[in-house]
Scaffold this motif. Structure first.
Motif, PDB file in Angstrom:
ATOM      1  N   MET A   1       0.852  -1.182   0.000  1.00 21.58           N
ATOM      2  CA  MET A   1       0.000   0.000   0.000  1.00 21.58           C
ATOM      3  C   MET A   1       0.896   1.243   0.000  1.00 21.58           C
ATOM      4  O   MET A   1       1.859   1.331   0.749  1.00 21.58           O
TER       5      MET A   1
ATOM      6  N   ASN B   1      -1.680   1.513  -5.130  1.00 23.03           N
ATOM      7  CA  ASN B   1      -0.515   0.649  -5.240  1.00 23.03           C
ATOM      8  C   ASN B   1       0.428   1.039  -6.373  1.00 23.03           C
ATOM      9  O   ASN B   1       1.369   0.335  -6.665  1.00 23.03           O
ATOM     10  N   ASP B   2       0.174   2.181  -7.018  1.00 23.50           N
ATOM     11  CA  ASP B   2       1.016   2.647  -8.124  1.00 23.50           C
ATOM     12  C   ASP B   2       1.472   4.078  -7.838  1.00 23.50           C
ATOM     13  O   ASP B   2       0.684   5.024  -7.909  1.00 23.50           O
TER      14      ASP B   2
ATOM     15  N   SER C   1       5.598   4.773   1.300  1.00 21.08           N
ATOM     16  CA  SER C   1       5.313   3.368   0.941  1.00 21.08           C
ATOM     17  C   SER C   1       5.585   2.431   2.097  1.00 21.08           C
ATOM     18  O   SER C   1       6.166   2.759   3.076  1.00 21.08           O
TER      19      SER C   1
END
Length: 95
Positions: free
Chosen positions: A1, A61-62, A95
């Protein structure tokens, strides 16, 4: 995540009361989540007439997509709300 945040400092030129400031900030805070998948809040200088600091936060997630999403929100503010010029902004990715 991955968590992405953007802190934006807005200049409120010509604002002469907290009531007027809150009206402008409330409008901005209402529109951003409608246009973009972000959570927003006023985070600093709540009692200062001429400045507003808002934070935008999103999760995904990107990293590139999240950064782009926040950049688009800042660009939208610049283009659609010329009455609240952006003094500064900072995007941070966790992150």
């Amino acid at each position: 995540m991955i968590i992405a945040s953007c802190v934006v400092t807005l200049e409120l030129v010509g604002v002469s009361s907290l009531k007027e400031k809150r009206s402008i900030v409330k409008s901005v805070l209402k529109r951003l989540p409608q246009k973009f998948n972000v959570a927003v809040a006023e985070v600093e200088h709540q009692d200062v007439w001429g400045t507003a600091v808002i934070a935008l936060v999103t999760v995904g997630n990107d990293t590139a997509h999240l950064h782009s999403q926040l950049q688009k929100a800042v660009s939208w503010l610049e283009n659609h709300r010329p009455d609240v010029p952006i003094a500064d902004y900072e995007i941070e990715i966790l992150s």
